[in-house]
Design an enzyme around this catalytic site. Sequence first.
Site, PDB file in Angstrom:
ATOM      1  N   ASP A  55      10.073  -1.593   3.085  1.00 14.26           N
ATOM      2  CA  ASP A  55       8.954  -0.790   3.512  1.00 14.26           C
ATOM      3  C   ASP A  55       7.680  -1.437   2.729  1.00 14.26           C
ATOM      4  O   ASP A  55       8.064  -2.085   1.787  1.00 14.26           O
ATOM      5  CB  ASP A  55       9.149   0.773   2.988  1.00 14.26           C
ATOM      6  CG  ASP A  55       7.938   1.488   2.884  1.00 14.26           C
ATOM      7  OD1 ASP A  55       7.354   1.815   3.941  1.00 14.26           O
ATOM      8  OD2 ASP A  55       7.344   1.778   1.724  1.00 14.26           O
ATOM      9  N   ASP A  75       4.115  -0.002   1.991  1.00 12.21           N
ATOM     10  CA  ASP A  75       3.221   0.858   0.956  1.00 12.21           C
ATOM     11  C   ASP A  75       4.162   1.751   0.089  1.00 12.21           C
ATOM     12  O   ASP A  75       4.816   2.609   0.748  1.00 12.21           O
ATOM     13  CB  ASP A  75       2.411   1.520   1.988  1.00 12.21           C
ATOM     14  CG  ASP A  75       1.432   0.853   2.664  1.00 12.21           C
ATOM     15  OD1 ASP A  75       0.462   0.187   2.287  1.00 12.21           O
ATOM     16  OD2 ASP A  75       1.729   0.655   3.926  1.00 12.21           O
TER      17      ASP A  75
HETATM   18  N1  LIG Z   1      -2.561   8.926   9.145  1.00 12.01           N
HETATM   19  C1  LIG Z   1      -2.036   8.991   8.013  1.00 12.01           C
HETATM   20  N2  LIG Z   1      -1.346   7.963   7.457  1.00 12.01           N
HETATM   21  C2  LIG Z   1      -0.835   7.962   6.285  1.00 12.01           C
HETATM   22  C3  LIG Z   1      -0.735   9.182   5.384  1.00 12.01           C
HETATM   23  N3  LIG Z   1      -0.170   9.003   4.398  1.00 12.01           N
HETATM   24  C4  LIG Z   1       0.147   7.666   4.425  1.00 12.01           C
HETATM   25  N4  LIG Z   1      -0.445   7.036   5.400  1.00 12.01           N
HETATM   26  C5  LIG Z   1      -0.231   5.738   5.908  1.00 12.01           C
HETATM   27  O1  LIG Z   1       1.379   5.355   6.272  1.00 12.01           O
HETATM   28  C6  LIG Z   1       1.484   3.971   6.102  1.00 12.01           C
HETATM   29  C7  LIG Z   1       2.662   3.939   5.094  1.00 12.01           C
HETATM   30  O2  LIG Z   1       3.190   2.718   5.443  1.00 12.01           O
HETATM   31  P1  LIG Z   1       4.714   2.287   4.694  1.00 12.01           P
HETATM   32  O3  LIG Z   1       4.613   0.775   4.600  1.00 12.01           O
HETATM   33  O4  LIG Z   1       5.143   3.081   3.743  1.00 12.01           O
HETATM   34  O5  LIG Z   1       5.544   2.575   6.020  1.00 12.01           O
HETATM   35  C8  LIG Z   1       0.130   3.648   5.078  1.00 12.01           C
HETATM   36  O6  LIG Z   1      -0.494   2.940   6.194  1.00 12.01           O
HETATM   37  C9  LIG Z   1      -0.594   4.766   4.840  1.00 12.01           C
HETATM   38  O7  LIG Z   1      -1.915   4.410   4.873  1.00 12.01           O
HETATM   39  C10 LIG Z   1      -1.446  10.362   6.184  1.00 12.01           C
HETATM   40  O8  LIG Z   1      -1.362  11.452   5.464  1.00 12.01           O
HETATM   41  N5  LIG Z   1      -1.827  10.245   7.360  1.00 12.01           N
HETATM   42 MG   LIG Z   2       6.149   3.696   1.957  1.00 11.61          MG
END
Ligand SMILES: Nc1nc2c(ncn2[C@@H]2O[C@H](COP(=O)(O)O)[C@@H](O)[C@H]2O)c(=O)[nH]1
Ligand SMILES: [Mg+2]
Length: 372
Positions: free
Chosen positions: A48, A50
């Site tokens: 993953d 983030d």
């Molecule tokens: N629309 C929303 N996006 C969100 C939220 N919290 C996190 N995020 C986004 O998800 C991905 C996570 O990426 P990963 O690499 O862990 O799969 C990242 O782009 C965040 O900005 C939310 O509450 N709403």
């Molecule tokens: Mg993540």
Amino acid sequence: MDSGAVEPASTGAIWSTPSVEPRSISIGKQIFCNRSLNMRNITAVGFDMDYTLAQYKPETFEALAYHGTIEKLVKDLNYPEELLTWQFDWKYMVRGLVLDKKRGNILKMDRHKYVKVAYHGFREMSKEEKVAAYGSTLIRDSFDEPDYALIDTLFSLGEAYLFAQLVDFMDSNPAKVPSGTDYAHMYRDVRSAVDLCHRDGTLKRMVAKEPSRYINEDLAIVPMLQMLRKSGRSTFLVTNSLWDYTDVVMNYLCGPYMSDVSSSHNHKWLEYFDVVITGSSKPSFFHDDNRTGLFEVEPDSGKLLNADLQIGSPRSSQHQPKPIHKVYQGGNVGHLHRLLSVASSSQILYVGDHIYGDILRSKKVLVGGLCW
Ligand SMILES: Nc1nc2c(ncn2[C@@H]2O[C@H](COP(=O)(O)O)[C@@H](O)[C@H]2O)c(=O)[nH]1
Ligand SMILES: [Mg+2]
């Protein structure tokens, strides 16, 4: 905090279990394990992005989300302007807490769902209040959605803190919040404002401008990926972030190992991965019944091309060479198998930061076979 909201009594230690003895090994080097895994069976290791490869700095990144959320509450949802002066203590909330949306409480429970610590906003509730709200040891709530929210990702620390501040603010200034607002309504407003910050570029634009301000440098990532590849395993990235942002973040994380760091668009970091899937919509990406189409992403332009035909059907894929392109958007675990030429999810180890958001369909259903 210069507002009607009550100043939190103390920070950090409230929610933490005191350690019995001082730890001599740094947290980054400690290994926590809840099952055994024979690495000999693993042919592909995925990540993953983030909060897994990209470790955000909560003092800047979560603060950005916190202030962006307040701006939306004030500008779009009629909350009073004085919220704009509020401050965020990024050390106060921790993962594992549960928000009681209706009552405006923040709870820490043990594994038997017994409420050990409860705060109303930032005020600790007495034992009597706790028992009145959550019962004795015999009767337990399930503490699930829709009435409760689990703070299970680092992305939610800011919204939990803001919710607690708003609870205190509404208790002491009921006339100052939009009419008809109750605690649950405030939670919904905070959630939708946070969601918008993630979707409309409020956060990602700022990170892209200055990644080092928001993401910790990690010089161990590239050597780790090289080691995995040298062992004969495939490496892949599956992230819910879209390509343009993924490219910025991964360029930054792998940058110190690249010869041409002056160009932010050399995409050289792609050489550390066999397959990169962006906009994956986890957790449904890993569900067998997911039929989302797969698009190929053209790295320079970000253009999407239909990729389903190019990677072939499951039956024919075993006889086809691996595709030369490696960046995709969408798709599902079946596409991933074909792209990596693996027969079963049990050959895949996926490393993530958020078990519900990354692979679990619900608290009870684990995606078949995948090692996490
Ligand atoms: N629309 C929303 N996006 C969100 C939220 N919290 C996190 N995020 C986004 O998800 C991905 C996570 O990426 P990963 O690499 O862990 O799969 C990242 O782009 C965040 O900005 C939310 O509450 N709403
Ligand atoms: Mg993540």
